[in-house]
Structures are given as C-alpha cells and as structure tokens.
Design a protein around this motif. Sequence first.
Motif, mmCIF file in Angstrom:
data_model
loop_
_atom_site.group_PDB
_atom_site.id
_atom_site.type_symbol
_atom_site.label_atom_id
_atom_site.label_comp_id
_atom_site.label_asym_id
_atom_site.label_seq_id
_atom_site.Cartn_x
_atom_site.Cartn_y
_atom_site.Cartn_z
ATOM 1 N N THR A 207 0.949 -1.305 0.004
ATOM 2 C CA THR A 207 -0.111 0.064 0.044
ATOM 3 C C THR A 207 1.008 1.140 -0.068
ATOM 4 O O THR A 207 0.567 2.291 -0.726
ATOM 5 C CB THR A 207 -0.952 0.067 1.282
ATOM 6 O OG1 THR A 207 -1.660 -1.143 1.160
ATOM 7 C CG2 THR A 207 -1.946 1.180 1.234
ATOM 8 N N ASP A 210 4.692 2.039 -3.110
ATOM 9 C CA ASP A 210 4.850 2.140 -4.586
ATOM 10 C C ASP A 210 5.459 0.879 -5.265
ATOM 11 O O ASP A 210 6.469 0.842 -5.820
ATOM 12 C CB ASP A 210 5.873 3.294 -4.971
ATOM 13 C CG ASP A 210 5.632 3.485 -6.532
ATOM 14 O OD1 ASP A 210 4.696 3.124 -6.976
ATOM 15 O OD2 ASP A 210 6.555 4.100 -6.824
ATOM 16 N N ASP A 212 4.534 -0.881 -7.881
ATOM 17 C CA ASP A 212 4.575 -0.940 -9.163
ATOM 18 C C ASP A 212 5.435 -0.091 -9.797
ATOM 19 O O ASP A 212 5.577 0.173 -10.936
ATOM 20 C CB ASP A 212 3.142 -0.790 -9.575
ATOM 21 C CG ASP A 212 2.529 0.424 -9.117
ATOM 22 O OD1 ASP A 212 2.971 1.321 -8.479
ATOM 23 O OD2 ASP A 212 1.337 0.886 -9.602
ATOM 24 N N ASP A 218 -1.143 4.443 -5.446
ATOM 25 C CA ASP A 218 -2.259 4.093 -6.158
ATOM 26 C C ASP A 218 -2.579 2.569 -5.954
ATOM 27 O O ASP A 218 -3.385 2.007 -6.835
ATOM 28 C CB ASP A 218 -2.451 4.539 -7.597
ATOM 29 C CG ASP A 218 -1.276 3.980 -8.362
ATOM 30 O OD1 ASP A 218 -0.406 3.278 -7.763
ATOM 31 O OD2 ASP A 218 -1.463 4.200 -9.688
ATOM 32 N N THR A 219 -1.947 2.118 -4.877
ATOM 33 C CA THR A 219 -2.000 0.724 -4.745
ATOM 34 C C THR A 219 -2.672 0.389 -3.569
ATOM 35 O O THR A 219 -2.398 1.178 -2.289
ATOM 36 C CB THR A 219 -0.866 -0.227 -5.017
ATOM 37 O OG1 THR A 219 0.239 0.158 -3.949
ATOM 38 C CG2 THR A 219 -0.409 -0.094 -6.547
ATOM 39 N N THR A 223 -7.280 -7.549 -1.531
ATOM 40 C CA THR A 223 -8.721 -7.439 -2.251
ATOM 41 C C THR A 223 -9.176 -8.654 -2.065
ATOM 42 O O THR A 223 -8.586 -9.574 -1.841
ATOM 43 C CB THR A 223 -8.832 -6.698 -3.648
ATOM 44 O OG1 THR A 223 -10.134 -6.447 -3.815
ATOM 45 C CG2 THR A 223 -8.247 -7.819 -4.383
ATOM 46 N N ASP A 276 -8.825 -3.264 0.328
ATOM 47 C CA ASP A 276 -9.638 -2.713 -0.667
ATOM 48 C C ASP A 276 -10.771 -2.212 0.050
ATOM 49 O O ASP A 276 -11.554 -2.678 0.710
ATOM 50 C CB ASP A 276 -10.101 -3.444 -1.510
ATOM 51 C CG ASP A 276 -11.166 -3.232 -2.580
ATOM 52 O OD1 ASP A 276 -11.462 -2.164 -2.679
ATOM 53 O OD2 ASP A 276 -11.459 -4.219 -3.450
ATOM 54 N N LYS A 290 -8.960 -5.953 -10.106
ATOM 55 C CA LYS A 290 -8.315 -5.103 -9.581
ATOM 56 C C LYS A 290 -6.869 -5.669 -8.942
ATOM 57 O O LYS A 290 -5.852 -5.211 -9.180
ATOM 58 C CB LYS A 290 -8.925 -4.774 -8.271
ATOM 59 C CG LYS A 290 -10.168 -3.754 -8.297
ATOM 60 C CD LYS A 290 -10.771 -3.697 -6.683
ATOM 61 C CE LYS A 290 -12.181 -3.048 -6.943
ATOM 62 N NZ LYS A 290 -12.948 -3.036 -5.625
ATOM 63 N N GLN A 293 -5.249 -6.139 -12.632
ATOM 64 C CA GLN A 293 -4.778 -4.465 -13.222
ATOM 65 C C GLN A 293 -3.755 -3.887 -12.276
ATOM 66 O O GLN A 293 -3.276 -2.898 -12.808
ATOM 67 C CB GLN A 293 -5.948 -3.787 -13.443
ATOM 68 C CG GLN A 293 -6.991 -4.273 -14.359
ATOM 69 C CD GLN A 293 -8.459 -3.581 -14.304
ATOM 70 O OE1 GLN A 293 -8.270 -2.453 -13.493
ATOM 71 N NE2 GLN A 293 -9.392 -4.072 -14.973
ATOM 72 N N LYS A 295 -3.897 -3.004 -8.976
ATOM 73 C CA LYS A 295 -4.375 -2.136 -8.137
ATOM 74 C C LYS A 295 -4.320 -2.803 -6.892
ATOM 75 O O LYS A 295 -4.192 -2.023 -5.590
ATOM 76 C CB LYS A 295 -5.852 -2.047 -8.203
ATOM 77 C CG LYS A 295 -5.870 -0.930 -9.564
ATOM 78 C CD LYS A 295 -7.496 -0.769 -9.800
ATOM 79 C CE LYS A 295 -7.695 -0.042 -11.235
ATOM 80 N NZ LYS A 295 -9.095 0.399 -11.492
ATOM 81 N N ALA A 296 -4.195 -3.964 -6.547
ATOM 82 C CA ALA A 296 -3.848 -4.746 -5.377
ATOM 83 C C ALA A 296 -2.855 -5.768 -5.411
ATOM 84 O O ALA A 296 -2.579 -6.358 -6.496
ATOM 85 C CB ALA A 296 -5.200 -5.423 -5.031
#
Length: 514
Positions: A207, A210, A212, A218-219, A223, A276, A290, A293, A295-296
């Motif tokens: 979280t 970073d 990615d 934005d993570t 989830t 999430d 999610k 892609q 996001k999680a």
Amino acid sequence: MKHKKRIPAVLACVLTAGLLLAACGGSPQSDSSATEGPGSSTDAPADARAEKVAIEVMRVGWNTTTQMPKEQDNFVKKTLDEKLNIDLKMTLTSSADEFIQKLNIRAAGSDLPDVILFNGRNEFQEYVKKNILLDLEPYKEKLKPAADAIGDNVYSRVEVNGKHYAISLNPQSNWNLFWLRKDWLDKLQLPVPETLDEVFEVAKAFTEQDPDGNNKKDTFGITGSLGTLVHLINLQHGVADALYIKDGKMVNGMFEPEMKEALAYTQKVLNSGVVDPEIASNKGDNAKDKAFQGKAGIIISDWTQIMKDNEVEKWKGANPDAEFLMLNKLQGPKANILAAMDKSSVSGIVAISRQAAQDETKLNRIFDLINYTASGEGSELVQFGQEGVHFTKENGKPVITDRSAEAAFTWVYQLAGRPEAEYLSTKFAKQIDYIQASEQVEVLDTYNGFVVFPQNYNAADADRFKNEEMLKFQYGKNKLEQYDSFLEKLNTTFKYQLFQDSAMKQLQELGYAE
C-alpha cells in the motif's frame, strides 16, 4: 482444536500413473449397465421410447450463462437429445440468489422444472418441506448406475428426516487462499510471509511503498470478498462461524472466546488502510480485475480463478512481469488452519419435481439422462467435450486438444458430478502443482450440513440479524463489549438457542457429538 491435514483421493489419483488413476476415479459401471447403453435403466415400452420427451433442468450457471453456444452449435445438447430421445432445455441463472428467486416464482405457479440442481442444503430442505420434490426411495434401482459412479453417501449426505429426495454430488475442494504478487514482493525485497501478521505487513508495504514503481500512491494491499477475508482470519484464530469439534466436544464457534479475538484482529485489519475499501461490496470479477490490473498486491481466491490458462492470459496481458504466489501454509495467532469443509459437503443436490414424475415416460428419461452423464461416454462428453475434437484417448485415458476451450460450457450438463481425479488431471495438467498445493492446507471439519432446522425457528431472520451485527463488529461500529449482549438477543429474540439445542441433539443422534 481437532483438525487434520487432508490429502484427498483426488491427489493420490493425480499423482499416480496407470491403473491406479482409473481405480481412484470412481466406482466402475457394472457389466450390464456398460453394455446396455442409454435407456437401459428404464422399463419403458418400445412405443413409448419412440416419443421424444422434453426435459427441463434448472441450475446456477454463473458466467456460463453468457457463454453457452447457440442451440445449433451445442454439441452436448445434440448428443444427449439424440442418444436419449429427449429435447433437453437447460435453464441457467447467473447467481445463486437469482436461482432461488426464479425457482420460488416457478413453484408459486406450480411450474417447477423437471430436474433441479440445488447449490445449498437450506434451500433444498425448504423445498422438501413444500412437498413438491420426488421421494427417490422407490426409484433407487433405476438410479443405481449414477449412484455407483458417485460412490458412498450419495443419498445419506442429503437425507431429510430419514427420507431421500435427492442425490448428492461429491464435494470439490478449491480453497480460497492468499495469493501475492511475487514480483512486487521481490521488488520491495520482502520475504515470503509465513504468518498471518506477516501477510498484513506485506499488505502495508504494498500500500505504501509504490510496488508498481509508477511514483503514485495508487495501490492497496488486499482485495477479495469480505467474507473470505473474515473466514481466513477466524480460522487462523482457531475458530469458525460453524459447528465443529474442539477438545473432543462439539461447539458453536460463535460462542467460543476465540471469536472475540478474531473480531478484534479483523477490526484492526479493516481499519489499517491496507484493505480494498470496496471489499464488502465487490461483486463478480471486481476484486479479480483489481488484482490483475495491478491495483492490489494480494487477492483471496482459489487456483481456478488465478492459474487457469485464460486467467493467466488476463494478468500477463496487463503486466507481462506479473507473478502470483499461493500461500498454502500459514501460521496464525492461534492455529495454522486455512480452510473449513462441512463433513456433509456436496458440490450439488439433484432433485426431481413430483410434477415431472406424473409422466412415467418423462421420469424414465430423466433417469436415463442422469445415469448417462454419470459414467462412460456420457461422462466424458460432459467433462471434456467431443472425442476426436476436444479430447483424444491415449492408453485409454482422455487427453485434451488445443480445441478444449470450445468445451468450457459442458460442466453445466454434469448432472451426476464428475470423477474429480480424472477431470483435474486431464483438464488442468499444467496446473497440477497448484491443485496439489491447494489440497495440502490444514482443514477444519464442520458439521452444520447435517442439521435440519427445527420448527418455529426462522433461519432467514436469525441469519440476517447475525450477519448485520457481525458486520458492525468487524468494522468496529459495534464495540466488542457488546458481543455478549448480541449473543443473548440472538439466542432469545431470534430463537438461536432453539437451533443450537436441536443441532446438538441431532448431531448426538448421528454419533458426531457427545
């Protein structure tokens, strides 16, 4: 807590070659059923058998509702219609809720489908109470080929008051486990977590650090669905919202002290900012999207949703460097349990409406249909598709071809289940390592499925109240100091004590409780 490591027969079959695989796949047909072919289970006269009979089957089809081929391209329907002289209609719903809603409407109009495949025991028992399902006791001989193929407990697992209104299908154990982005773990130079606490430390890093590399916050860590997250936290505390054996005694996990400890842990996790924010409302593939892609970094799911070829294609398409790691062993604050299975578990409950039984010819064709899909060429059809197209035979065993994806819908026709060892080892040969790893988790045995709700107990109202209040506890809107008061209201106002007393008595009579 009494629990054990399960290494089901599925794995023994998958990991053993030759004749042993065939032996583990299920009971063989008798010589007579193997040679007589479709229709041999009936005594319908020749002129009656010349008449094509319409049969409707209703079941939950999940995503397959949108993937079914057009009738002219449906080779399963064509084959079954031709072999059994029927006109088969599959009525599929996209969810269990939709299934019950539509079935209730049909029942109110005295227009039930001929064959009903229930997902849940509670719904099935409610329909038994309505007295609109066929008692199969007089017809067991006609269903013997299917019963033999399914194996032991085909009737007893779904027995209601000593009567048999359905056949049960063998359970499938695809556990929902933590799956981590291994490439993110490596980038942040974090070790593979071995405890539940370490999982949430990784979630915090996913979280905040970073993973990615896009220089944006934005993570988030985890989830999935709230239910699966809470379930894993509970099990790692040695408790479950279920009836199970603890220290040799049958208990209800809702009343065990570990439940408060699990709730406190859940509150901490949900309020930590690593989960999430939509975990309580995720529907369908929302959570999976999610995770795929990016996001999680952690998703709670089973191997079929992560490692099937089509799923790998999705997340590799979004990020070619992505790599998912399954956590099949984990030590929690009180236990290392990661899954629970009811001792009466089934993958489906197949019942026949009494209305259908009024037509003897139709009833016999229904028996034909169930028996034909239970073993031999019929079972292979509904498992793998058309021989020579979607699978071939090598040394007498099915091997799928590069056209097997065209047969992805055939499972909805598995009206007698499937021999799981043969199916998994054939259909998902590339995923066998994940199947094996999934089956090595520690499992808690539960017993709710054997319990028939007592009269004057409204399970729907009690469950609604329980679920609403537990959600408030999980998010900290209810203080843990109120938990005992909540249980008292559940027991009295919603007559949960009546359920508990009846459940313990029933389980004692069955020999599961002292």
